[in-house]
Design a protein around this motif. Structure first.
Motif, PDB file in Angstrom:
ATOM      1  N   TYR A 263       0.826  -1.208   0.000  1.00  0.00           N
ATOM      2  CA  TYR A 263       0.000   0.000   0.000  1.00  0.00           C
ATOM      3  C   TYR A 263       0.857   1.252   0.000  1.00  0.00           C
ATOM      4  O   TYR A 263       0.401   2.316  -0.434  1.00  0.00           O
ATOM      5  CB  TYR A 263      -1.026   0.001   1.145  1.00  0.00           C
ATOM      6  CG  TYR A 263      -0.456   0.083   2.537  1.00  0.00           C
ATOM      7  CD1 TYR A 263      -0.098   1.309   3.073  1.00  0.00           C
ATOM      8  CD2 TYR A 263      -0.314  -1.047   3.318  1.00  0.00           C
ATOM      9  CE1 TYR A 263       0.407   1.389   4.353  1.00  0.00           C
ATOM     10  CE2 TYR A 263       0.187  -0.977   4.582  1.00  0.00           C
ATOM     11  CZ  TYR A 263       0.549   0.241   5.099  1.00  0.00           C
ATOM     12  OH  TYR A 263       1.052   0.315   6.359  1.00  0.00           O
TER      13      TYR A 263
ATOM     14  N   LEU B   2      -3.903  -2.008   0.222  1.00  0.00           N
ATOM     15  CA  LEU B   2      -4.725  -0.945   0.813  1.00  0.00           C
ATOM     16  C   LEU B   2      -4.249  -0.713   2.239  1.00  0.00           C
ATOM     17  O   LEU B   2      -3.885  -1.659   2.940  1.00  0.00           O
ATOM     18  CB  LEU B   2      -6.196  -1.356   0.815  1.00  0.00           C
ATOM     19  CG  LEU B   2      -6.853  -1.381  -0.569  1.00  0.00           C
ATOM     20  CD1 LEU B   2      -8.185  -2.095  -0.496  1.00  0.00           C
ATOM     21  CD2 LEU B   2      -7.043   0.022  -1.090  1.00  0.00           C
TER      22      LEU B   2
ATOM     23  N   ILE C  34     -12.106   2.727   2.966  1.00  0.00           N
ATOM     24  CA  ILE C  34     -11.975   2.676   1.511  1.00  0.00           C
ATOM     25  C   ILE C  34     -12.204   4.066   0.926  1.00  0.00           C
ATOM     26  O   ILE C  34     -11.438   4.547   0.088  1.00  0.00           O
ATOM     27  CB  ILE C  34     -13.027   1.694   0.937  1.00  0.00           C
ATOM     28  CG1 ILE C  34     -12.859   0.309   1.525  1.00  0.00           C
ATOM     29  CG2 ILE C  34     -12.971   1.663  -0.573  1.00  0.00           C
ATOM     30  CD1 ILE C  34     -11.534  -0.324   1.291  1.00  0.00           C
TER      31      ILE C  34
ATOM     32  N   GLN D 144      -9.357   6.474   1.217  1.00  0.00           N
ATOM     33  CA  GLN D 144      -8.205   6.155   0.381  1.00  0.00           C
ATOM     34  C   GLN D 144      -8.434   6.545  -1.069  1.00  0.00           C
ATOM     35  O   GLN D 144      -7.518   6.975  -1.762  1.00  0.00           O
ATOM     36  CB  GLN D 144      -7.859   4.669   0.479  1.00  0.00           C
ATOM     37  CG  GLN D 144      -7.461   4.309   1.890  1.00  0.00           C
ATOM     38  CD  GLN D 144      -6.833   2.934   2.002  1.00  0.00           C
ATOM     39  OE1 GLN D 144      -5.981   2.560   1.227  1.00  0.00           O
ATOM     40  NE2 GLN D 144      -7.248   2.184   2.995  1.00  0.00           N
TER      41      GLN D 144
ATOM     42  N   PRO E  30     -10.392  -2.007   4.827  1.00  0.00           N
ATOM     43  CA  PRO E  30      -9.931  -3.062   3.914  1.00  0.00           C
ATOM     44  C   PRO E  30     -10.149  -4.486   4.440  1.00  0.00           C
ATOM     45  O   PRO E  30     -10.517  -5.359   3.674  1.00  0.00           O
ATOM     46  CB  PRO E  30      -8.444  -2.766   3.757  1.00  0.00           C
ATOM     47  CG  PRO E  30      -8.335  -1.306   3.952  1.00  0.00           C
ATOM     48  CD  PRO E  30      -9.403  -0.945   4.941  1.00  0.00           C
TER      49      PRO E  30
ATOM     50  N   ARG F  23     -11.210  -6.032  -2.865  1.00  0.00           N
ATOM     51  CA  ARG F  23     -10.080  -5.118  -2.667  1.00  0.00           C
ATOM     52  C   ARG F  23      -9.413  -4.796  -3.986  1.00  0.00           C
ATOM     53  O   ARG F  23      -8.994  -3.660  -4.211  1.00  0.00           O
ATOM     54  CB  ARG F  23      -9.052  -5.750  -1.740  1.00  0.00           C
ATOM     55  CG  ARG F  23      -9.511  -5.751  -0.318  1.00  0.00           C
ATOM     56  CD  ARG F  23      -8.397  -6.204   0.556  1.00  0.00           C
ATOM     57  NE  ARG F  23      -8.935  -7.051   1.598  1.00  0.00           N
ATOM     58  CZ  ARG F  23      -8.224  -7.546   2.587  1.00  0.00           C
ATOM     59  NH1 ARG F  23      -6.942  -7.311   2.639  1.00  0.00           N
ATOM     60  NH2 ARG F  23      -8.779  -8.284   3.501  1.00  0.00           N
TER      61      ARG F  23
ATOM     62  N   MET G  35      -8.757  -1.244  -5.653  1.00  0.00           N
ATOM     63  CA  MET G  35      -7.476  -0.803  -6.204  1.00  0.00           C
ATOM     64  C   MET G  35      -7.657  -0.266  -7.616  1.00  0.00           C
ATOM     65  O   MET G  35      -7.082   0.747  -7.988  1.00  0.00           O
ATOM     66  CB  MET G  35      -6.472  -1.976  -6.259  1.00  0.00           C
ATOM     67  CG  MET G  35      -5.812  -2.312  -4.958  1.00  0.00           C
ATOM     68  SD  MET G  35      -5.049  -0.913  -4.157  1.00  0.00           S
ATOM     69  CE  MET G  35      -3.750  -0.525  -5.327  1.00  0.00           C
TER      70      MET G  35
END
Lengths: 303, 337
Positions: free
Chosen positions: A193, B109, B115, B118, B158, B166, B170
């Motif tokens: 990440y 993540l 989520i 991010q 995550p 996930r 991404m």
């Protein structure tokens, strides 16, 4: 209809946030830990009493009263009086102000310095890492007591006594924290990440501050809580040997230094037992809270 | 600038990326040239350790600076060299103009953020959307990558999502700013087969709707056959064959490619044992100095294979190969001797 869905959404949002954030999970676990909660309550009570001491007690702690020296505990002086005729109970609470302040402030400074240096060294690596780590080794190998005594003597009079001590302790104690943070960052930055964060255009500062530090925060917090206990001991021992807080400011360490007199030590326990117990229980509680935090942040512990 | 082909989005010329091992630099990517056109899906295949990922990380400039460096070559993105840009300029391109998806959705993540936050971060880095707009866009994005209840997923962490979800997140993060190039480094390796198919389908859809180019790195030839327009086969840091997907699968030229094809499990043929390529990719330090790097393992190796380095040259239109079995690949000066 619109309202209903919104409400449901809001509810679900609250539910999912309070249930699953790593912080919320840790908090839940911590609250379930009885020993840690009792310790935390004790610390909070003690801090509250110390902070409020000037408002609840109507005593002049600096006033020397030669007519009432070395009095044993009585209804007038709950913990008796010391060899200068000052009320021990009041001085214990006032001493808490200073001791806790030094503990907290130097812990904050140490954690801040240690985290910044450790994070930069761990993330940037290479020559900067080398340089910062050698600096850390240098600081760690310094003869602590000698240096504190020297620095304290140089700085005294220029800055108020308590803050001098905080500065000196902080400048000499960040090494351990820096090393721990660095090693944590080194391990954490290998995760994809971090690569992902860089690949979406995050600057190095943002990667450290937003992605790495929150992930190592649990370690830092635990480390800081245990460090605070150490800092209080450091303050006490320095004051005990007379190189800590100036003698006119009451602190637990300063009060203990009266016990250097063997007559006080043998025959007048009321003078040194209260600060001694205060230190012991504070440190025990801080350690229990620290252990509690450690367990709470450890995903593998189910205690 | 004008003589450059406008259709080329990314051009890599003679790229050499090396790693520091025991005080010496070894090339993990050795003289690779390739080109990705707009809206094209280019597949890069090869075994583990043949330099696919290193090449893609070089393009994004994501390799650790203290142990690796780009020794030679150019990386040209939209007519502009990007291999020597500073961090600040790179950060303006990364995430906005080109983005990357990684192999491991489990670790790509950040575990301590939701989520939503991010994805929103990408918007905050590259656009000046407000918090509310970013959230709204994040929800739309999640929906567009096929997440069923995006309104609640934005607030989840995550660890509450499955691997496939996930990876979708991404992808959502990668395409948030509609990049022109998406580098997908083995995006389906860590997922199970049914999810793999869904993710590939999703990538294809997104590629078509967003009109972006995709560089798909994989070791799965099945994925290549399904997705790509052009295929580049890499071995030990070099390109051994390049062709459009059709001619590569029907007329593979390089022995390595042929062997890779044979080691695909087939449903329609009964075989005793699955064929495999003997040996492993030589490590960086043991890489032969000259000759074909595959010679050690090649069933068709000739004595000269260990001496003469084959050159990647066009064999038939649009089909390039680097193998001495084809006389086009024999370097000219060697023939003269």
């Amino acid at each position: 209809m619109e309202v209903v869905t919104n409400k449901n959404d809001a509810e679900r949002k609250i539910a999912s946030q309070s249930n699953h954030s790593p912080w919320a999970l840790a908090r839940k676990k911590f609250i379930r830990n009885k020993l840690a909660m009792v310790s935390l309550s004790f610390l909070m009570l003690l801090s509250l009493l110390s902070i409020l001491a000037p408002y609840i007690l109507n005593v002049d702690i600096a006033r020397v009263d030669f007519l009432n020296i070395n009095l044993p505990p009585s209804s007038e002086h709950w913990f008796g009086t010391d060899s200068n005729g000052r009320d021990v109970f009041a001085r214990t609470l006032y001493g808490g102000r200073v001791s806790l302040l030094i503990g907290l402030a130097s812990t904050l400074c140490v954690t801040l310095i240690g985290t910044i240096i450790g994070a930069i060294a761990g993330y940037v690596g290479g020559k900067i890492d080398q340089f910062l780590m050698r600096l850390t080794d240098f600081v760690l190998t310094f003869p602590f007591t000698v240096f504190v005594v020297v620095l304290n003597t140089i700085l005294i009079g220029k800055v108020s006594g308590v803050w001098t001590l905080i500065m000196v302790i902080s400048l000499l104690s960040w090494g351990g924290t820096a090393r721990i943070v660095r090693s944590k960052i080194l391990a954490e930055k290998e995760n994809e990440y971090i690569l992902a964060a860089i690949s979406v255009g995050c600057s190095p500062f943002k990667v450290i501050a937003k992605h790495l530090l929150p992930n190592v925060a649990s370690t830092i917090i635990v480390q800081a809580s245990l460090l605070m206990a150490v800092m209080i001991v450091v303050e006490s021992s320095l004051s005990f040997i007379g190189f800590g807080v100036p003698a006119d400011t009451p602190s637990w360490g300063n009060m203990l230094s009266e016990a250097r007199n063997s007559d006080v030590l043998q025959n007048k326990p009321w003078i040194w037992v209260p600060p001694c117990l205060a230190i012991t229980f504070t440190i025990l509680s801080i350690n229990f809270v620290g252990e509690g935090l450690k367990d709470a942040f450890n995903p593998k512990s189910n205690r | 600038m004008s003589e450059r082909d406008v259709s080329a989005l990314l051009e890599v010329k003679d790229l050499e990326t090396s790693f520091l091992i025991n005080g010496k630099y070894y090339n993990a990517v050795d003289g690779v040239s390739l080109r990705v056109n707009r809206k094209q899906i280019v597949g890069i295949v090869g075994e583990s350790g043949c330099g696919k990922s290193v090449m893609s990380l070089s393009i994004m400039n994501l390799l650790p600076k203290n142990i690796s460096r780009i020794r030679r070559g150019e990386i040209v993105f939209e007519g502009k060299r990007i291999d020597h840009l500073g961090e600040e300029e790179l950060n303006r391109i990364r995430g906005k103009e080109m983005a990357m998806i990684f192999q491991e959705p489990m670790t790509s993540l950040n575990p301590v953020f939701t989520i939503g936050s991010q994805i929103a971060e990408v918007f905050f880095t590259h656009t000046n959307l407000s918090k509310k707009e970013a959230r709204q866009r994040s929800i739309e994005l999640l929906r567009s990558v096929g997440i069923a209840r995006p309104e609640s997923v934005v607030n989840e962490y995550p660890h509450q999502l499955s691997g496939g979800m996930r990876q979708r997140v991404m992808i959502a993060m990668a395409i948030a700013c509609r990049p022109k190039l998406l580098i997908a480094d083995e995006p389906t390796t860590a997922l199970d087969v049914t999810v793999q198919a869904q993710i590939l389908e999703l990538l294809k859809d997104i590629q078509a709707t967003n009109e972006m180019a995709v560089m798909l790195i994989t070791h799965d030839l099945g994925v290549v056959a399904e997705m790509c327009d052009e295929v580049i086969v890499m071995y030990a840091g070099k390109i051994v064959e390049r062709a459009d997907v059709h001619s590569l699968f029907y007329h593979p030229k390089h022995p390595y490619t042929k062997l890779l094809m044979e080691s695909i499990p087939r449903m329609d043929r009964e075989v005793e044992t699955l064929s495999s390529i003997r040996g492993i990719v030589p490590s960086l330090a043991q890489m032969p100095r000259s000759g074909c790097r595959f010679a050690e393992r090649c069933p068709k190796a000739m004595p000269e294979c260990k001496i003469v380095t084959p050159k990647l040259t066009e064999h038939s239109p649009g089909h390039e190969v680097a193998c001495l079995l084809y006389e086009e690949s024999v370097p000219v000066h060697e023939v003269m001797k």
